[in-house]
Motif scaffolding. Structure first.
Motif, PDB file in Angstrom:
ATOM      1  N   SER A 138       0.829  -1.207   0.000  1.00  0.00           N
ATOM      2  CA  SER A 138       0.000   0.000   0.000  1.00  0.00           C
ATOM      3  C   SER A 138       0.862   1.255   0.000  1.00  0.00           C
ATOM      4  CB  SER A 138      -0.934  -0.007   1.210  1.00  0.00           C
ATOM      5  OG  SER A 138      -1.758   1.132   1.222  1.00  0.00           O
ATOM      6  N   ALA A 139       1.906   1.269   0.822  1.00  0.00           N
ATOM      7  CA  ALA A 139       2.768   2.450   0.903  1.00  0.00           C
ATOM      8  C   ALA A 139       3.454   2.728  -0.434  1.00  0.00           C
ATOM      9  CB  ALA A 139       3.807   2.258   2.005  1.00  0.00           C
ATOM     10  N   ILE A 140       4.010   1.685  -1.055  1.00  0.00           N
ATOM     11  CA  ILE A 140       4.682   1.866  -2.349  1.00  0.00           C
ATOM     12  C   ILE A 140       3.691   2.353  -3.395  1.00  0.00           C
ATOM     13  CG2 ILE A 140       5.875   0.665  -4.218  1.00  0.00           C
ATOM     14  CD1 ILE A 140       7.058  -1.207  -2.061  1.00  0.00           C
ATOM     15  N   TRP A 141       2.508   1.762  -3.405  1.00  0.00           N
ATOM     16  CA  TRP A 141       1.483   2.136  -4.383  1.00  0.00           C
ATOM     17  C   TRP A 141       1.049   3.600  -4.198  1.00  0.00           C
ATOM     18  CZ3 TRP A 141       3.365  -2.117  -5.494  1.00  0.00           C
ATOM     19  CH2 TRP A 141       2.828  -3.060  -6.351  1.00  0.00           C
ATOM     20  N   PHE A 142       0.927   4.065  -2.953  1.00  0.00           N
ATOM     21  CA  PHE A 142       0.570   5.462  -2.701  1.00  0.00           C
ATOM     22  C   PHE A 142       1.627   6.412  -3.287  1.00  0.00           C
ATOM     23  CE2 PHE A 142      -2.457   4.525   0.957  1.00  0.00           C
ATOM     24  CZ  PHE A 142      -3.524   5.232   0.426  1.00  0.00           C
ATOM     25  N   VAL A 143       2.890   6.074  -3.088  1.00  0.00           N
ATOM     26  CA  VAL A 143       3.961   6.934  -3.609  1.00  0.00           C
ATOM     27  C   VAL A 143       3.937   6.972  -5.131  1.00  0.00           C
ATOM     28  CG1 VAL A 143       6.469   7.187  -3.783  1.00  0.00           C
ATOM     29  CG2 VAL A 143       5.432   6.640  -1.578  1.00  0.00           C
ATOM     30  N   LEU A 144       3.740   5.815  -5.765  1.00  0.00           N
ATOM     31  CA  LEU A 144       3.686   5.778  -7.223  1.00  0.00           C
ATOM     32  C   LEU A 144       2.465   6.538  -7.761  1.00  0.00           C
ATOM     33  CD1 LEU A 144       4.762   2.064  -7.763  1.00  0.00           C
ATOM     34  CD2 LEU A 144       6.100   4.104  -8.294  1.00  0.00           C
ATOM     35  N   THR A 145       1.362   6.503  -7.012  1.00  0.00           N
ATOM     36  CA  THR A 145       0.186   7.292  -7.394  1.00  0.00           C
ATOM     37  C   THR A 145       0.513   8.780  -7.393  1.00  0.00           C
ATOM     38  OG1 THR A 145      -1.353   5.654  -6.505  1.00  0.00           O
ATOM     39  CG2 THR A 145      -2.184   7.889  -6.760  1.00  0.00           C
ATOM     40  N   ALA A 146       1.231   9.218  -6.367  1.00  0.00           N
ATOM     41  CA  ALA A 146       1.624  10.634  -6.291  1.00  0.00           C
ATOM     42  C   ALA A 146       2.465  11.026  -7.500  1.00  0.00           C
ATOM     43  CB  ALA A 146       2.387  10.891  -4.993  1.00  0.00           C
ATOM     44  N   ALA A 147       3.386  10.152  -7.900  1.00  0.00           N
ATOM     45  CA  ALA A 147       4.226  10.446  -9.062  1.00  0.00           C
ATOM     46  C   ALA A 147       3.379  10.540 -10.329  1.00  0.00           C
ATOM     47  CB  ALA A 147       5.294   9.366  -9.208  1.00  0.00           C
ATOM     48  N   GLY A 148       2.427   9.633 -10.505  1.00  0.00           N
ATOM     49  CA  GLY A 148       1.564   9.675 -11.684  1.00  0.00           C
ATOM     50  C   GLY A 148       0.719  10.927 -11.736  1.00  0.00           C
ATOM     51  N   ALA A 149       0.187  11.357 -10.582  1.00  0.00           N
ATOM     52  CA  ALA A 149      -0.630  12.573 -10.539  1.00  0.00           C
ATOM     53  C   ALA A 149       0.180  13.795 -10.947  1.00  0.00           C
ATOM     54  CB  ALA A 149      -1.215  12.762  -9.141  1.00  0.00           C
ATOM     55  N   LEU A 150       1.433  13.851 -10.507  1.00  0.00           N
ATOM     56  CA  LEU A 150       2.272  14.997 -10.881  1.00  0.00           C
ATOM     57  C   LEU A 150       2.564  14.995 -12.380  1.00  0.00           C
ATOM     58  CD1 LEU A 150       4.793  15.169  -7.894  1.00  0.00           C
ATOM     59  CD2 LEU A 150       2.905  16.727  -8.406  1.00  0.00           C
ATOM     60  N   LEU A 151       2.751  13.815 -12.971  1.00  0.00           N
ATOM     61  CA  LEU A 151       2.985  13.743 -14.412  1.00  0.00           C
ATOM     62  C   LEU A 151       1.775  14.258 -15.206  1.00  0.00           C
ATOM     63  CD1 LEU A 151       4.797  10.314 -14.923  1.00  0.00           C
ATOM     64  CD2 LEU A 151       5.707  12.590 -15.427  1.00  0.00           C
ATOM     65  N   LEU A 152       0.578  14.004 -14.701  1.00  0.00           N
ATOM     66  CA  LEU A 152      -0.627  14.415 -15.415  1.00  0.00           C
ATOM     67  C   LEU A 152      -0.846  15.923 -15.376  1.00  0.00           C
ATOM     68  CD1 LEU A 152      -3.094  11.546 -14.440  1.00  0.00           C
ATOM     69  CD2 LEU A 152      -2.034  11.969 -16.668  1.00  0.00           C
ATOM     70  N   ARG A 153      -0.090  16.642 -14.582  1.00  0.00           N
ATOM     71  CA  ARG A 153      -0.200  18.107 -14.590  1.00  0.00           C
ATOM     72  C   ARG A 153       0.247  18.682 -15.923  1.00  0.00           C
ATOM     73  NH1 ARG A 153       1.204  22.126  -9.894  1.00  0.00           N
ATOM     74  NH2 ARG A 153       0.306  23.351 -11.562  1.00  0.00           N
ATOM     75  N   SER A 154       1.156  17.964 -16.593  1.00  0.00           N
ATOM     76  CA  SER A 154       1.680  18.448 -17.869  1.00  0.00           C
ATOM     77  C   SER A 154       0.781  17.979 -19.010  1.00  0.00           C
ATOM     78  CB  SER A 154       3.103  17.918 -18.093  1.00  0.00           C
ATOM     79  OG  SER A 154       3.937  18.264 -17.006  1.00  0.00           O
ATOM     80  N   HIS A 155       0.671  18.805 -20.034  1.00  0.00           N
ATOM     81  CA  HIS A 155      -0.111  18.413 -21.214  1.00  0.00           C
ATOM     82  C   HIS A 155       0.803  17.605 -22.126  1.00  0.00           C
ATOM     83  CE1 HIS A 155      -3.530  18.881 -24.021  1.00  0.00           C
ATOM     84  NE2 HIS A 155      -2.594  18.717 -24.940  1.00  0.00           N
ATOM     85  N   LEU A 156       0.737  16.293 -21.977  1.00  0.00           N
ATOM     86  CA  LEU A 156       1.585  15.379 -22.733  1.00  0.00           C
ATOM     87  C   LEU A 156       0.892  14.979 -24.027  1.00  0.00           C
ATOM     88  CD1 LEU A 156       2.456  13.126 -19.668  1.00  0.00           C
ATOM     89  CD2 LEU A 156       3.932  14.890 -20.662  1.00  0.00           C
TER      90      LEU A 156
END
Length: 450
Positions: free
Chosen positions: A319-337
């Protein structure tokens, strides 16, 4: 009354738990469909001038839904010993089907919000009851995997809602999507009434020893004992809640609540607002709604991965690892890729996001005793629903001010806070046991962490 002699029974395997898992899977499928319907049709509702929906009121109504879930989750566990888990599940499905019908008939946002609140009451009660049922019937060393398999249905339901939003809403209007939300009362309720067994622990708590033993024997379970059974009546309900704060759990319980708050803020914030957030980021309407489908596909894959790895390495760590990876994915989605890259990021983020929260439930199963399981899961999901209330409201407020992109930052912060909270749960349990041993050195040691 003497206990009936033990009858030959099947081994306790996935094969014996499958009927319960399948029926609960169907119920949670409709739960996921109902929760995701609102997000799937929100762009169409915002374009309907007769309804009068704005981004700000859309977020508020999303919070009404999750506030209903909060009440439903906290109430369902307390009514279980009166009605039984099976009847509470039937009542929950019926209630959110009625709420969907109210939404389909609504001529303004007031009645529509009422329908979402009513639906929330049913949705909130269903999840902890299904989790408690599946964990009770699951093989002990496969609890996390069984939980993950159950929760794939939530995302399958989310995919169905997205499909309805993409196909039915443009052709027939958003109201017909909510009419599809009445199907659970027609399909699931008769099956639950006729095929779902009652919990042996609940039957024993209601004084039905022979029926409890018969159900346990039929599904290869150990026969329930008075220790494993939740006590009946108001005193029993109070004792179950007090058990959440016994020395070994008194600090772990609020940490599980915090992790669940963060996880459900992510789940319901994304389920409600992802299409509109992506639309505001410059993607087309069809693509924006399709992102909800893609993230739910990722959620199904993630749950299958998380369940197996959590049974091996422990649900807290996963759960802890998955939460951290979720945070990284959310930050990536801030950019218009580029569109293709965005689809990939959304899918991978779905792999982590939803199963991070489900592994919080699996972690709770290692903290609470059998007699506390329903109450513990009810409070973990119930208190966590405050995150589900805050998420849609907060993102709606940001959207109303034209700051949708800050929603991704909010999701990232929630992921990091959830990781910290769940990582501290084993430390809190050890600290509680140490304090208990110091104050009562002659008592037997508590069992080790699962």
């Amino acid at each position: 009354m003497n206990r009936s002699p033990a009858a030959p029974r099947p081994p306790h395997t996935f094969r014996t738990v499958f009927p319960v898992l399948a029926l609960c899977w169907l119920a949670v499928f409709f739960d996921g469909m109902d929760v995701n319907i609102y997000g799937a049709v929100m762009p169409h509702m915002l374009d309907d001038p007769g309804l009068g929906l704005t981004p700000s009121t859309a977020g508020t109504i999303g919070s009404w839904t999750t506030f209903g879930m909060l009440i439903g989750a906290l109430t369902a566990g307390n009514l279980t010993d009166w009605l039984g888990r099976r009847m509470m599940l039937v009542s929950s499905v019926t209630l959110f089907s009625i709420g969907s019908a109210i939404c389909a008939l609504a001529g303004g946002i007031g009645l529509f919000g009422t329908g979402r609140f009513v639906a929330g009451l049913g949705l909130g009660g269903l999840m902890p009851l299904c989790l408690a049922m599946v964990m009770e019937f699951a093989p002990p060393r496969r609890a996390a995997l069984t939980t993950g398999l159950l929760m794939t249905s939530y995302h399958a339901g989310g995919m169905a809602a997205t499909g309805l939003g993409l196909s039915l809403a443009p052709a027939a209007g958003w109201r017909w999507v909510f009419w599809a939300g009445v199907l659970p009362a027609v399909v699931a309720v008769p099956l639950l009434l006729t095929l779902l067994p009652e919990s042996p622990g609940v039957l024993l708590a209601r004084g039905l020893r022979e029926r409890a033993d018969a159900v346990a024997d039929r599904y290869g379970l150990p026969r329930p004992t008075a220790v494993a059974a939740p006590a009946a009546g108001a005193k029993g309900r109070l004792a179950a809640v007090q058990g959440l704060f016994r020395p070994e759990a008194r600090w772990a319980t609020p940490l599980l609540w915090l992790a669940s708050f963060c996880g459900l803020l992510l789940v319901y914030g994304v389920s409600t607002w992802l299409p509109q957030m992506m639309r505001a980021s410059g993607y087309g309407l069809s693509s924006s709604v399709s992102f909800l489908l893609v993230i739910n596909v990722g959620g199904i894959v993630g749950l299958l991965i998380a369940g197996r790895t959590a049974d091996r390495f422990g649900p807290v760590r996963i759960s802890a690892i998955w939460f951290v990876l979720t945070a990284a994915g959310a930050l990536l989605l801030r950019s218009h890729l580029p569109l293709g890259v965005t689809y990939a990021v959304v899918a991978v983020t779905g792999v982590w996001l939803f199963s991070a929260q489900v592994m919080v439930y699996a972690a709770a199963n290692t903290v609470y005793r059998d007699s506390e399981r329903a109450a513990g899961l009810g409070w973990v999901t119930g208190i966590g629903r405050t995150g589900a209330v805050v998420g849609p409201w907060l993102i709606g407020t940001l959207a109303g001010n034209g700051n949708e992109s800050w929603g991704f930052t909010t999701f990232a912060l929630a992921g990091l806070l959830g990781a910290v909270a769940i990582v501290l749960v084993p430390l809190a349990r050890r600290a509680g046991r140490s304090g208990s041993s110091a104050s009562a050195p002659l008592t037997a040691a508590a069992p080790a962490d699962a």
